[in-house]
Design an enzyme around this catalytic site. Structure first.
Site, short mmCIF file in Angstrom:
data_model
loop_
_atom_site.label_atom_id
_atom_site.label_comp_id
_atom_site.label_asym_id
_atom_site.label_seq_id
_atom_site.Cartn_x
_atom_site.Cartn_y
_atom_site.Cartn_z
N LYS A 82 0.84 -1.20 0.00
CA LYS A 82 0.00 0.00 0.00
C LYS A 82 0.88 1.25 0.00
CE LYS A 82 -3.56 2.30 2.70
NZ LYS A 82 -4.50 2.25 3.81
N GLU A 88 10.46 -4.55 4.69
CA GLU A 88 10.56 -5.95 4.27
C GLU A 88 10.28 -6.09 2.78
OE1 GLU A 88 8.90 -4.72 6.81
OE2 GLU A 88 9.00 -6.02 8.57
N GLY A 116 -4.85 -2.01 4.91
CA GLY A 116 -4.03 -3.13 4.42
C GLY A 116 -4.69 -4.48 4.67
N ARG A 117 -5.21 -4.67 5.87
CA ARG A 117 -5.79 -5.98 6.21
C ARG A 117 -7.19 -6.16 5.65
NH1 ARG A 117 -4.77 -2.62 10.32
NH2 ARG A 117 -6.44 -1.90 11.68
N GLU A 143 -4.84 -6.92 14.59
CA GLU A 143 -4.35 -5.58 14.25
C GLU A 143 -5.50 -4.57 14.34
OE1 GLU A 143 -2.52 -4.36 10.30
OE2 GLU A 143 -0.67 -4.84 11.36
N HIS A 171 -5.12 -33.60 16.87
CA HIS A 171 -3.98 -34.42 17.34
C HIS A 171 -2.86 -33.54 17.87
CE1 HIS A 171 -5.60 -38.21 15.84
NE2 HIS A 171 -6.21 -37.42 14.97
N LYS A 187 9.24 -0.74 14.42
CA LYS A 187 9.85 -0.37 13.13
C LYS A 187 10.89 0.73 13.33
CE LYS A 187 5.65 -0.87 10.30
NZ LYS A 187 4.70 -0.16 9.46
O1 F6P Z 1 2.16 -4.14 9.91
C1 F6P Z 1 1.74 -2.87 9.62
C2 F6P Z 1 1.22 -2.75 8.22
O2 F6P Z 1 1.02 -1.39 7.99
C3 F6P Z 1 -0.06 -3.53 7.95
O3 F6P Z 1 -1.20 -2.90 8.40
C4 F6P Z 1 0.02 -3.68 6.49
O4 F6P Z 1 -0.88 -4.64 6.01
C5 F6P Z 1 1.47 -4.05 6.32
O5 F6P Z 1 2.14 -3.25 7.27
C6 F6P Z 1 2.04 -3.86 4.96
O6 F6P Z 1 1.97 -2.53 4.55
P1 F6P Z 1 2.19 -2.13 3.05
O7 F6P Z 1 1.10 -2.76 2.24
O8 F6P Z 1 2.13 -0.63 3.02
O9 F6P Z 1 3.53 -2.64 2.60
#
Ligand code: F6P
Length: 528
Positions: free
Chosen positions: A212, A218, A268-269, A354, A385, A494
């Site tokens: 987003k 990452e 995002g979620r 979240e 199990h 972060k």
């Molecule tokens: O973990 C925080 C967060 O902002 C989530 O809400 C989101 O889904 C994720 O990081 C990834 O964010 P982006 O889509 O901006 O890379």
């Protein structure tokens, strides 16, 4: 008590009292005292039709909540709590596009992602529905013209930009194009990228960079590694971007023609049915993707219009409130009896935790009650199990959602009957238990579960199930008076990680200004 920012107060409906001061809350406290020691065995023998009555059904989902520690009175009081919490008005506000994400001053319109073309939803004076369909149409056209040389699709993203796509790919694998290989890279741990790509050829691989913000450490680290991995191949043939941030996408070197956008009003979620679902659409095809959207939309309409005591998301939400706030349950297990839903609990962890893992109200006050439960689970029968022992005989109360299907997508011998026998047996054992001479053979029973017996796992059914939990989370957030759509709790880690990276990489001994534990750990790491 924290001081509320004036902007935050704008949204709080004036008539809604703090949770513990609502009339229904006091009534529920009294009612809890009367019901807390009643056994499900007695509730069932007192009313032979209980298992038919405490149920609701919509859109091919039969929800049986009779094996919960509730009576008709409990549901009545919980529905009253929802009314007093302003759930109806707040639902209308969300669907209308009001800026209900108060801390980020944003509308919350994942429901617009599945609105029909004819709908009109206005955000800041602009109808967003045509924009949604323009992106969906471009995604569909992209799927159709996908270069025949591409054999592998690698989605790079994390959180909502990974969990939705990977869950949906697994859930709808039955409908997927088996000529393509799908991989999902999320972790900044280089192992994730290396293992996901080690048997792939760059010339046959398309990377979907899903983010987003297009700034997530990452994802950008993995995307840069992917750009190196393709060597001299042209970026525009091997990369597409799913993002709201065109400037960063361009900076990375991806042509805006290869970008599929979405908007800040999609959390995002809550984004698996936006452009973030491109990998899903490539896997199952545009028609199935649209069928999934129709499923989401059907559940939206059900949530918006059904009376609370017949409303599947509201009932799930209220049961969660009942166990969290009155029985003191800390966790909620989700147990899908369908191998295709193996990542569904992981997906729900971000969606629920979240969203409602907060201890401050939308108005900025510290809560004086419990909020979001810990969600967890595994597909049945594997869980049986493993951890079911604790659910059956442990000291903790763990409400469970059982999700199963009348029809299997893979009818093989008697597998489905065996699977479903386990499905029905588990809720029976949890509720009714067994007496025995030896203490270790005693099952106390009275362990609550909700059963969702669904017709068949289709794309539409998946959309319905996801929307069911989305709205469950929303309804709980309203009752708890939370902003379910921000995620400030992920920020501090972060920031600290960014501060530590140069300390790990510095050639000379850095001056460490952390606590004695963190300083020692960093020194030891540097000595490796
Ligand atoms: O973990 C925080 C967060 O902002 C989530 O809400 C989101 O889904 C994720 O990081 C990834 O964010 P982006 O889509 O901006 O890379």
């Amino acid at each position: 008590m924290l001081r509320a920012h004036p902007d935050l107060l704008l949204f709080a409906p004036m008539s809604v009292k703090p949770l513990r001061q609502r009339a229904a809350w006091a009534a529920l406290e009294n009612h809890y005292r009367q019901i807390k020691d009643q056994h499900l065995r007695d509730l069932f023998s007192a009313d032979p039709k209980r298992g038919e009555k405490l149920t609701a059904e919509a859109l091919g989902i039969y929800l049986d909540y009779s094996k919960n520690r509730v009576t008709g009175e409990t549901i009545k009081l919980l529905c009253q709590l929802a009314e007093e919490s302003g759930l109806r008005e707040r639902t209308a506000a969300m669907f209308r596009g009001d800026k209900i994400n108060v801390t980020e001053k944003r509308a919350v319109l994942h429901t617009a992602l599945r609105a029909p073309r004819s709908a009109s939803i206005i955000v800041d004076g602009h109808n967003v529905v045509p924009d949604v369909h323009e992106v969906l149409d471009r995604m569909a056209a992209f799927c159709q013209r996908l270069d025949k040389r591409i054999k592998n699709i690698v989605n790079i993203g994390i959180g909502g930009s990974d969990l939705g796509p990977v869950m949906a790919y697994e859930a709808l694998r039955h409908y997927s194009n088996r000529n393509l290989t799908f991989r999902f890279v999320s972790n900044v741990d280089g192992t994730d990228f290396v293992e996901a790509t080690q048997d792939l050829k760059p010339a046959e691989t398309l990377f979907i960079v899903a983010s987003k913000t297009f700034t997530t450490q990452e994802t950008m680290t993995n995307a840069l590694t992917a750009r190196q991995w393709i060597g001299s191949l042209p970026v525009h043939e091997h990369f597409v971007a799913l993002s709201t941030n065109e400037a960063e996408v361009k900076k990375f070197g991806i042509d805006p023609a290869n970008m599929f956008g979405f908007w800040d009003w999609v959390g995002g979620r809550y984004s698996m049915d936006s452009a973030i679902g491109l990998s899903t659409m490539i896997a199952i095809g545009p028609d199935n993707f649209r069928a999934m959207l129709a499923g989401f939309r059907a559940m939206d309409e059900h949530f918006r219009t059904a009376p609370f005591d017949q409303n599947l998301p509201v009932l799930l939400a209220l049961l969660g409130i009942w166990y969290t706030n009155f029985f003191g349950a800390e966790t909620q297990a989700v147990l899908p009896y369908d191998q295709y839903l193996k990542r569904f609990p992981a997906y729900l962890q971000q969606l629920t935790m979240e969203s409602n893992g907060k201890s401050v109200t939308a108005g900025g006050a510290r809560v004086d009650y419990e909020t979001g439960a810990i969600y967890w689970g595994e597909p049945g029968t594997n869980g049986q199990h493993s951890f079911y022992q604790l659910i059956h005989q442990g000291t903790k109360l763990i409400p469970c959602d059982f999700i199963g299907f009348k029809h299997t997508l893979n009818p093989v011998g008697q597998h489905h009957d065996l699977l479903m026998s386990n499905f029905f047996a588990q809720t029976e054992a949890l509720a009714f238990g067994q007496s025995a001479a030896e203490p270790y053979r005693v099952f106390d029973g009275n362990r609550p579960s909700t059963t969702m017996l669904c017709d068949r796992l289709t794309p539409a059914m998946l959309g319905q199930l996801v929307a069911l939990y989305e709205h469950c989370v929303f309804a709980q957030g309203i009752i708890w008076d939370l902003d379910s759509f921000d995620q400030w709790g992920v920020e501090l880690g972060k920031v600290l990680a960014k501060r530590i990276t140069p300390e790990l990489q510095s050639k000379t001994e850095p001056e460490l200004k952390h606590d004695s534990s963190t300083n020692t750990l960093i020194r030891r790491y540097r000595q490796r």
